[in-house]
Design an enzyme around this catalytic site. Sequence first.
Site, PDB file in Angstrom:
ATOM      1  N   HIS A   1      35.004  40.390  40.634  1.00 49.41           N
ATOM      2  CA  HIS A   1      34.272  39.555  39.661  1.00 49.41           C
ATOM      3  C   HIS A   1      35.185  39.036  38.546  1.00 49.41           C
ATOM      4  O   HIS A   1      34.766  38.189  37.763  1.00 49.41           O
ATOM      5  CB  HIS A   1      33.115  40.363  39.062  1.00 49.41           C
ATOM      6  CG  HIS A   1      32.038  40.657  40.074  1.00 49.41           C
ATOM      7  ND1 HIS A   1      30.874  39.944  40.151  1.00 49.41           N
ATOM      8  CD2 HIS A   1      31.992  41.557  41.085  1.00 49.41           C
ATOM      9  CE1 HIS A   1      30.128  40.402  41.143  1.00 49.41           C
ATOM     10  NE2 HIS A   1      30.784  41.383  41.731  1.00 49.41           N
TER      11      HIS A   1
ATOM     12  N   ASP B   1      38.222  34.228  31.909  1.00 51.84           N
ATOM     13  CA  ASP B   1      36.977  34.791  32.453  1.00 51.84           C
ATOM     14  C   ASP B   1      36.929  34.538  33.954  1.00 51.84           C
ATOM     15  O   ASP B   1      37.248  33.425  34.394  1.00 51.84           O
ATOM     16  CB  ASP B   1      35.772  34.092  31.789  1.00 51.84           C
ATOM     17  CG  ASP B   1      34.581  35.016  31.628  1.00 51.84           C
ATOM     18  OD1 ASP B   1      34.434  35.928  32.474  1.00 51.84           O
ATOM     19  OD2 ASP B   1      33.792  34.828  30.684  1.00 51.84           O
TER      20      ASP B   1
END
Length: 470
Positions: free
Chosen positions: A158, A366
């Site tokens: 992720h 991110d």
Amino acid sequence: MSRLIVISNRVSVPKAAGAAGAQGGLAVALNSALRENRGIWFGWSGQETEEFTGHLDMQRNDGVTTATIDLEPQDIEEYYNGYANRTLWPLFHYRIDLTEYDRNFGEGYERVNRRFADSVRPLIDQDDLVWVHDYHLLPLGSMLRTQGMKNRMGLFLHTPWPPTRLLVSLPFHERLVESMLAYDVIGFQTEEWLGSFLHYLEKEMGLEIGADGCVEYQGRRIVARAFPIGIDFAEFTEGANSPEAAEAHDKLKASVRGRKILIGVDRLDYSKGLGERFESFSRFLADNPEEASKAVLLQIAPPSRGDVASYQQIREDLERKTGHINGAHADVAFVPIRYVNRGYPRRQLAGFYRAAEVGLVTPLRDGMNLVAKEYVAAQKPDNPGVLILSQFAGAALQMEDALLVNPHSLEHVSETIKLALNMPIAERRARHEKLLASVRDEDVVHWREQFVKALFGSPCGTDHGEDALA
Ligand code: ADP
Ligand code: F6P
């Protein structure tokens, strides 16, 4: 029919839709896949036990079976706070200045991954598909292989994957990456992180990458691909149109008395660029005195990983910065930054997003960033807000119609805030329409289906047929 066995550090059991901070799209999507496939979700309970016993707490909620184990304090310190969040997290977010290398962390990480493997092994049948999530559990697959498991196994990361020149600063990086090659499918959020991973395999391990993304290693064929994650669009838009969202929207609007709202929603993490965001907003206030009293920044930032010093530090820094900026720009009836450290039920959050004229999503790095997608999904198509998005979020690759910014440049972000607050309605609608289409079409169900298809279909080798997984 094959079952799906999901393994992640945290396990999210179905909760009531209105529960504070209730699970997001990932949990919803995995829960629905598990329900369809009679699967099991295995992981850490989040609880501490004096001595590790391997006892499995099995529960069945809303058609989903979860199996959790408790961990010892030393495990939590060395594996979760240590190797996962003081070594891998900062390194994977390009922060080698915050990355700590400690032999005990490495040993604790391996020990807990072995504990995961030993505990979950008896739950896995021969035909089951195993889907492991995130940086906490990179070597788990190889530990299961050592125990003789031949099942199809996939890993989805992720977070970002760092460039090779940063990764090689990690002691024993070869061992970590080699252990990942025990999986059949390795998924990344974007082509950029995938490219960095493949670069490592070529440059550091001398492996050849096929045109199909397949790699051969020790007689096995592995595929590495990008599978960008999305939000549960259907659930989120339904929530955004709920009475709870309308109430949250109206209350927030009434409280700002006509000022325009910029919203930020992030875990309190240094990767989210909150300090730079506050300073950019402060720059905007200073450079645009005529607009300063017409805008307010609402930053919602629930505390995260509070036992780790770098997280305590960012919390203190932000409190100081908020006080400083508010002190410099506030008036008797006006405070420019509202800084809130708590979680909200998802429907309320959707109402806040809808109330905000600008979504300010400016992480320094991110893996994806789901908040950007939630902000877009929550807008009213006839009068949508404007998304300002960091070029360093994985989401930027799919969301080019946002106003993309360099979060390190206070000037750039400050000017973009001005542009967003004054954007004509036609441009807002046109940008939103395109953003909405991608958020809707590349949702979390699509992501999960693509991954499971690759896991089941074995793109680099023998096919398992069409009908084993519903
Ligand atoms: P990360 O996984 O690094 O935390 P993402 O942006 O991908 O970042 O996902 C964050 C998720 O957490 C989003 O679904 C967001 O709505 C949720 N979230 C963040 N802050 C809050 C909050 N204060 N209350 C409820 N949910 C929150
Ligand atoms: O997206 C990264 C991630 O680590 C997820 O795996 C996790 O659910 C989320 O951030 C919250 O972090 P934590 O589980 O450490 O509170």
